[in-house]
Scaffold this motif. Structure first.
Motif, PDB file in Angstrom:
ATOM      1  N   LEU A 102       0.591  -0.825   0.282  1.00 31.71           N
ATOM      2  CA  LEU A 102      -0.198  -0.225   0.393  1.00 31.71           C
ATOM      3  C   LEU A 102       0.569   0.908  -0.340  1.00 31.71           C
ATOM      4  N   GLY A 103       0.500   2.041  -1.060  1.00 37.05           N
ATOM      5  CA  GLY A 103       1.300   3.514  -0.619  1.00 37.05           C
ATOM      6  C   GLY A 103       2.529   3.080  -1.724  1.00 37.05           C
ATOM      7  N   GLY A 104       3.101   4.241  -1.056  1.00 40.47           N
ATOM      8  CA  GLY A 104       4.610   4.255  -2.311  1.00 40.47           C
ATOM      9  C   GLY A 104       4.870   5.685  -2.780  1.00 40.47           C
ATOM     10  N   THR A 105       6.087   5.842  -3.527  1.00 36.46           N
ATOM     11  CA  THR A 105       6.368   6.879  -3.980  1.00 36.46           C
ATOM     12  C   THR A 105       6.902   6.778  -5.645  1.00 36.46           C
ATOM     13  N   ASP A 106       5.974   8.200  -6.111  1.00 38.69           N
ATOM     14  CA  ASP A 106       6.797   8.007  -7.943  1.00 38.69           C
ATOM     15  C   ASP A 106       8.223   7.794  -7.689  1.00 38.69           C
ATOM     16  N   GLU A 107       8.881   8.206  -7.215  1.00 36.36           N
ATOM     17  CA  GLU A 107      10.905   8.564  -7.099  1.00 36.36           C
ATOM     18  C   GLU A 107      10.966   7.082  -7.156  1.00 36.36           C
ATOM     19  N   ASP A 108       9.478   5.538  -6.423  1.00 34.65           N
ATOM     20  CA  ASP A 108      10.586   4.136  -5.993  1.00 34.65           C
ATOM     21  C   ASP A 108       9.999   3.695  -7.154  1.00 34.65           C
ATOM     22  N   ILE A 109       8.889   4.274  -7.733  1.00 36.69           N
ATOM     23  CA  ILE A 109       8.041   3.921  -9.315  1.00 36.69           C
ATOM     24  C   ILE A 109       9.500   4.427  -9.957  1.00 36.69           C
ATOM     25  N   ALA A 110       9.760   4.790 -10.196  1.00 38.03           N
ATOM     26  CA  ALA A 110      10.827   5.223 -11.601  1.00 38.03           C
ATOM     27  C   ALA A 110      12.333   4.575 -11.380  1.00 38.03           C
ATOM     28  N   ALA A 111      12.551   4.225  -9.824  1.00 33.86           N
ATOM     29  CA  ALA A 111      13.402   3.494  -9.657  1.00 33.86           C
ATOM     30  C   ALA A 111      13.705   2.348 -10.304  1.00 33.86           C
ATOM     31  N   ALA A 112      13.004   1.467 -10.247  1.00 38.61           N
ATOM     32  CA  ALA A 112      12.305   0.314 -10.467  1.00 38.61           C
ATOM     33  C   ALA A 112      12.028   0.353 -12.282  1.00 38.61           C
ATOM     34  N   VAL A 113      11.469   1.227 -12.538  1.00 36.20           N
ATOM     35  CA  VAL A 113      11.424   1.233 -13.903  1.00 36.20           C
ATOM     36  C   VAL A 113      12.775   1.448 -14.518  1.00 36.20           C
ATOM     37  N   ALA A 114      13.581   2.521 -13.977  1.00 34.62           N
ATOM     38  CA  ALA A 114      15.156   2.074 -14.163  1.00 34.62           C
ATOM     39  C   ALA A 114      15.543   0.624 -14.644  1.00 34.62           C
ATOM     40  N   VAL A 115      15.471   0.574 -13.875  1.00 37.88           N
ATOM     41  CA  VAL A 115      16.558  -1.472 -13.245  1.00 37.88           C
ATOM     42  C   VAL A 115      15.427  -1.946 -14.499  1.00 37.88           C
ATOM     43  N   ALA A 116      14.674  -2.338 -14.456  1.00 37.76           N
ATOM     44  CA  ALA A 116      13.921  -2.801 -15.378  1.00 37.76           C
ATOM     45  C   ALA A 116      14.273  -2.799 -16.843  1.00 37.76           C
ATOM     46  N   ALA A 117      14.261  -1.757 -17.142  1.00 39.96           N
ATOM     47  CA  ALA A 117      14.847  -1.617 -18.255  1.00 39.96           C
ATOM     48  C   ALA A 117      16.435  -1.787 -18.707  1.00 39.96           C
ATOM     49  N   GLU A 118      16.998  -2.604 -17.729  1.00 40.10           N
ATOM     50  CA  GLU A 118      18.441  -2.449 -17.929  1.00 40.10           C
ATOM     51  C   GLU A 118      17.928  -4.152 -18.434  1.00 40.10           C
ATOM     52  N   ALA A 119      16.842  -4.463 -17.744  1.00 41.84           N
ATOM     53  CA  ALA A 119      17.543  -5.858 -17.915  1.00 41.84           C
ATOM     54  C   ALA A 119      16.921  -6.949 -18.958  1.00 41.84           C
ATOM     55  N   ASP A 120      17.055  -8.255 -18.778  1.00 41.48           N
ATOM     56  CA  ASP A 120      16.578  -8.956 -19.998  1.00 41.48           C
ATOM     57  C   ASP A 120      15.049  -9.293 -19.759  1.00 41.48           C
ATOM     58  N   VAL A 121      15.527  -9.632 -17.965  1.00 42.32           N
ATOM     59  CA  VAL A 121      13.443  -9.769 -17.575  1.00 42.32           C
ATOM     60  C   VAL A 121      13.228  -9.397 -16.417  1.00 42.32           C
ATOM     61  N   CYS A 122      11.855  -8.722 -16.205  1.00 41.47           N
ATOM     62  CA  CYS A 122      10.844  -8.392 -15.152  1.00 41.47           C
ATOM     63  C   CYS A 122      10.702  -8.876 -14.742  1.00 41.47           C
ATOM     64  N   VAL A 123      10.402  -9.662 -13.353  1.00 37.76           N
ATOM     65  CA  VAL A 123      10.181 -10.609 -12.714  1.00 37.76           C
ATOM     66  C   VAL A 123       9.746  -9.264 -11.555  1.00 37.76           C
ATOM     67  N   ALA A 124       7.834  -9.278 -11.631  1.00 36.77           N
ATOM     68  CA  ALA A 124       7.123  -8.075 -10.506  1.00 36.77           C
ATOM     69  C   ALA A 124       6.284  -9.249  -9.853  1.00 36.77           C
ATOM     70  N   VAL A 125       6.810  -8.707  -8.621  1.00 36.63           N
ATOM     71  CA  VAL A 125       6.344  -9.607  -7.900  1.00 36.63           C
ATOM     72  C   VAL A 125       5.186  -8.640  -6.435  1.00 36.63           C
ATOM     73  N   LEU A 126       3.982  -9.447  -7.043  1.00 29.60           N
ATOM     74  CA  LEU A 126       3.090  -8.186  -6.807  1.00 29.60           C
ATOM     75  C   LEU A 126       1.887  -9.386  -5.979  1.00 29.60           C
ATOM     76  N   GLY A 127       0.861  -8.152  -5.025  1.00 32.92           N
ATOM     77  CA  GLY A 127      -0.290  -8.965  -4.219  1.00 32.92           C
ATOM     78  C   GLY A 127      -1.029  -8.288  -3.042  1.00 32.92           C
ATOM     79  N   ASP A 128      -0.602  -8.732  -2.136  1.00 27.68           N
ATOM     80  CA  ASP A 128      -0.502  -9.146  -0.619  1.00 27.68           C
ATOM     81  C   ASP A 128       0.253  -9.554   0.494  1.00 27.68           C
ATOM     82  N   LEU A 129      -0.102  -7.961   1.451  1.00 25.81           N
ATOM     83  CA  LEU A 129       1.452  -8.763   2.815  1.00 25.81           C
ATOM     84  C   LEU A 129       0.018  -9.143   3.401  1.00 25.81           C
TER      85      LEU A 129
END
Length: 765
Positions: free
Chosen positions: A468-495
């Motif tokens: 829940l929540g989060g910042t634009d900066e954290d999303i942007a950082a994840a996008v930058a990491v994903a853009a440099e990778a061969d595959v992005c594994v996104a682990v989403l859901g619940d706690l």
């Protein structure tokens, strides 16, 4: 000379009768409640109303002067080392034995839904993952290990399994259920009961009956369902588990059509005991008797609440004494309670204590663990946890992205990616109790998904956003990491958590089935990078993915897979493990504002009379594999039709032409085109799992009794009737391999509680 009630060679009924004849009324009443001595460590934290309903400070010598029925959660209320907990159990039992005239020990109970809910005990996958495994033998092995651990620690009763059939995915306790189909829930739940009780532990079936049908999926909300839904959807898992030998049942908190279940003698006595023949103990869900006054408003005070619950059929009040102590004695003195009801309850309680060996002359207060201490989270537990996690992971979609290419550079992002406790359900000790003890270690070795994948691949990690929540900066950082990778594994859901400490779990209900918080926004941003995205849904319920599914390179689902979950997931993604899980609950289609299970009548399915389409995106029973069995021509052995009191056999040839082991689930559904009442379009009758070595061929034979065709007719009687039906041999509820039309012949027949509930499966060479 040993008193008759102490003589283990005598019949239990005679021993109990002898003891009861010696007991005073006050001593009998003392057997009808528990004591939660550690409540101060968690009061006001684990659950709402806990402070409100807690009794006055416990005067321990006075409390046990006449005896004590149960001790609540010595291990599961606060962090305690196993040896210290075992010494505490021994000390309490010695005090209880020494205080009363008869020296009757107490039953010690604990939660055990994902393993014993105690610090340092192994943490297994959640029940929803058990359902996804479609593997009752493995679940039984897990239950046996849990039971053996509990027995070593001096515990006698476990508050599991949950047999509520999922009706609305928004309900927070969906993760605690086994699935949305009564046959699956009953089959897997019965296996757990057999395993737990093989170690001498009393299994407690929860929550009898109707809890999961609360309005709008809100916890404890009123239930408005008809008797047919109770009889044909919600009750069968309890019938199956009672047939498996379950020795205790816990009531449901809610009211059904205005009558709280804790006050309903038609359910707890008429149905459970008189119709189904149950002779074990009925224990109250925590504070449920006091809730008759404080939440339901059907009792003026606790004395009246006690009288109502006792008349309904609740034998034991848990977790402590609120109503069955002084208030019950007050009701007895006023003549509001028949003393015979006390004897009825106490006879059941003492018979159970007799069965557990607590009335034997040689009872030892010290748990066996003290004589031979050893780690609870042993190699056998880790092996079972790993295999169950592997078998429960469901491959939802794959556009050739999986298995991952060796050496692929991975960006692993998302709230569940680098948090080990994200792998645990709400009744695991870390998420249930541990979160209230800042700085406490998990108690079991649990790598995160980032750690596990990092053993096989070069990995870069970014949070992206919390659940829940989060910042634009954290999303942007994840996008930058994903853009440099061969595959992005996104682990989403619940706690997982309780009452607002998570997004899934008891009291953590959902408004809709969109991914919580900003996770959908994160997923869209990752997809926009052009890097292939493999979505891992790590959750306690399915979520609505229709907007993204066609753009995903692959999608995998795991329902809180426990301490070995990260390694199991890495095995699936890398290809070391062939995915074989199947969905115990379907994923919702677009909208997700009106969740629907697959188990619906024609007008509950997609229809031209409504603009809302409840079709499932990924249907019940769905699951892909890297290699699967080839299914041959299905044959039916029923030359003269299916007699209304007879059996038929279906045979399915299976072959594995791949170079790796495969595991397939052969699902058999019933379609009844014409019936007295509107029936589900498809309903699961059998779902055997078959494992095949490379190159192996086997023939599966499934024997079905006509009792499995029965349903509740217009007059409320359960019947099997003649007519044409269809048996669908399928890979999922929406992927039919073969439709076999079968005439059911003979006279219509009424069936009762003794009906056949299980199909039989055999494998031929």
């Amino acid at each position: 000379m040993t008193e008759a009630w102490r003589d283990a060679t005598q019949p239990a009924a005679e021993r109990v009768a002898d003891l009861m004849a010696r007991m005073s009324l006050r001593e009998k009443v003392a057997q009808m409640y528990g004591a939660w001595l550690n409540v101060g460590d968690t009061a006001g934290e684990v659950a709402p109303h806990q402070n409100d309903q807690a009794p006055d400070p416990i005067d321990w010598p006075e409390l046990v002067r006449h005896g004590l029925g149960q001790v609540t959660r010595v291990y599961g209320s606060a962090p305690v080392e196993p040896e210290a907990g075992a010494r505490r159990v021994a000390d309490l039992q010695r005090q209880i034995i020494g205080a009363g005239r008869f020296g009757i020990p107490a039953i010690v109970h604990e939660e055990c839904l994902t393993g014993l809910a105690a610090w340092r005990a192994p943490i297994f996958p959640t029940p929803l993952a058990w359902g996804a495994s479609f593997d009752p033998r493995l679940v039984e092995a897990m239950g046996a290990h849990i039971g053996a651990t509990m027995s070593r620690l001096g515990i006698h009763q476990g508050l599991a399994p949950v047999l509520d059939v999922t009706r609305d995915l928004r309900w927070g306790r969906t993760e605690e259920t086994i699935g949305e189909d009564p046959h699956l829930v009953g089959t897997i739940g019965s296996a757990y009961v057999r395993g737990l009780q093989s170690a001498g532990i009393v299994a407690t079936l929860k929550h009898f009956v109707g809890y999961s049908a609360s309005r709008a999926g809100r916890n404890l909300a009123p239930v408005s369902i008809g008797p047919r839904e109770v009889a044909d959807v919600l009750l069968p898992p309890f019938e199956m588990a009672l047939r498996a030998g379950a020795r205790s049942v816990m009531n449901n908190y809610t009211d059904i059509d205005g009558v709280p279940v804790a006050a309903d003698a038609t359910l707890l006595t008429g149905l459970l005991r008189e119709r189904l023949g149950f002779d074990g103990t009925v224990v109250s869900d925590y504070f449920a008797i006091a809730f008759l006054e404080s939440l339901h408003g059907v009792a003026a005070d606790r004395a009246e609440a006690a009288a109502i619950a006792l008349r309904a059929g609740i034998d034991v009040e848990l977790p402590g004494v609120n109503c069955y102590g002084g208030p019950l004695l007050k009701a007895l003195e006023a003549g509001d309670v028949d003393e015979g009801l006390i004897d009825r309850a106490v006879e059941r309680i003492l018979r159970q204590k007799c069965e557990l060996g607590l009335l034997d002359a040689g009872f030892a207060a010290e748990p066996a663990y003290l004589a031979a201490p050893s780690p609870l989270d042993d190699a056998e537990a880790r092996d079972i946890a790993r295999r169950l996690a592997e078998r429960s992971i469901v491959l939802l979609r794959n556009s050739s992205a999986l298995p991952l290419r060796p050496g692929a550079r991975l960006a692993v992002v998302g709230p569940g990616a680098h948090r080990p406790d994200a792998l645990f359900g709400c009744y695991s000790f870390p998420r249930h109790v541990g979160i209230h003890h800042e700085g406490l270690e998990l108690g079991v070795e649990t790598p995160s998904i980032v750690d596990a994948l990092g053993s096989d691949f070069p990995v870069s990690y970014a949070l992206g956003c919390p659940v829940l929540g989060g910042t634009d900066e954290d999303i942007a950082a994840a996008v930058a990491v994903a853009a440099e990778a061969d595959v992005c594994v996104a682990v989403l859901g619940d706690l997982a958590g309780l009452f607002g400490t998570g997004t899934s779990g008891e009291g953590c209900d959902a408004v809709d089935l969109r991914l919580p918080g900003r996770q959908e926004e994160l997923l869209e941003a990752l997809l926009a990078t052009g890097t292939p995205v493999v979505l891992v849904v790590l959750a306690g319920r399915p979520y609505e993915l229709s907007r993204q599914v066609e753009r995903l390179a692959a999608a995998v689902c795991t329902f809180f897979p426990g301490e070995e979950g990260a390694g199991a997931l890495a095995g699936i993604l890398s290809g070391r493990v062939n995915p074989s899980g199947r969905l115990p609950v379907g994923f919702p289609g677009p909208g997700a504002s009106q969740p629907s299970t697959y188990l619906a009548a024609p007008l509950g399915q997609r229809s031209e009379v409504s603009t809302v389409d409840p079709s499932q995106l990924f249907p019940f029973g769905h699951g892909l594999s890297y290699a699967d069995a080839e299914w041959g021509a299905v044959s039916l052995h029923s030359p003269d039709g299916w007699a209304t009191d007879g059996e038929i056999e279906l045979t399915v040839p299976l072959h594995n032409s791949s170079d790796r082991e495969v595991s397939t689930v052969v699902q058999i559904y019933l379609h009844d085109p014409v019936a007295q009442v509107a029936r589900p379009v498809r309903q699961l009758l059998a779902a055997p799992r078959v494992d095949l070595e490379p190159g192996a061929s086997r023939t599966l034979v499934v024997t079905l009794h006509a009792d499995l065709l029965s349903y509740t007719g217009r007059d409320g009687r359960r019947i099997v009737e003649p007519g044409d039906i269809e048996l669908l041999v399928a890979r999922s509820s929406a992927d039919v391999h073969t439709c076999v039309r079968v005439p059911v012949v003979g006279a219509a027949r009424e069936v009762g509680a003794s009906r056949r509930l299980h199909p039989e499966s055999t494998l031929l060479p």
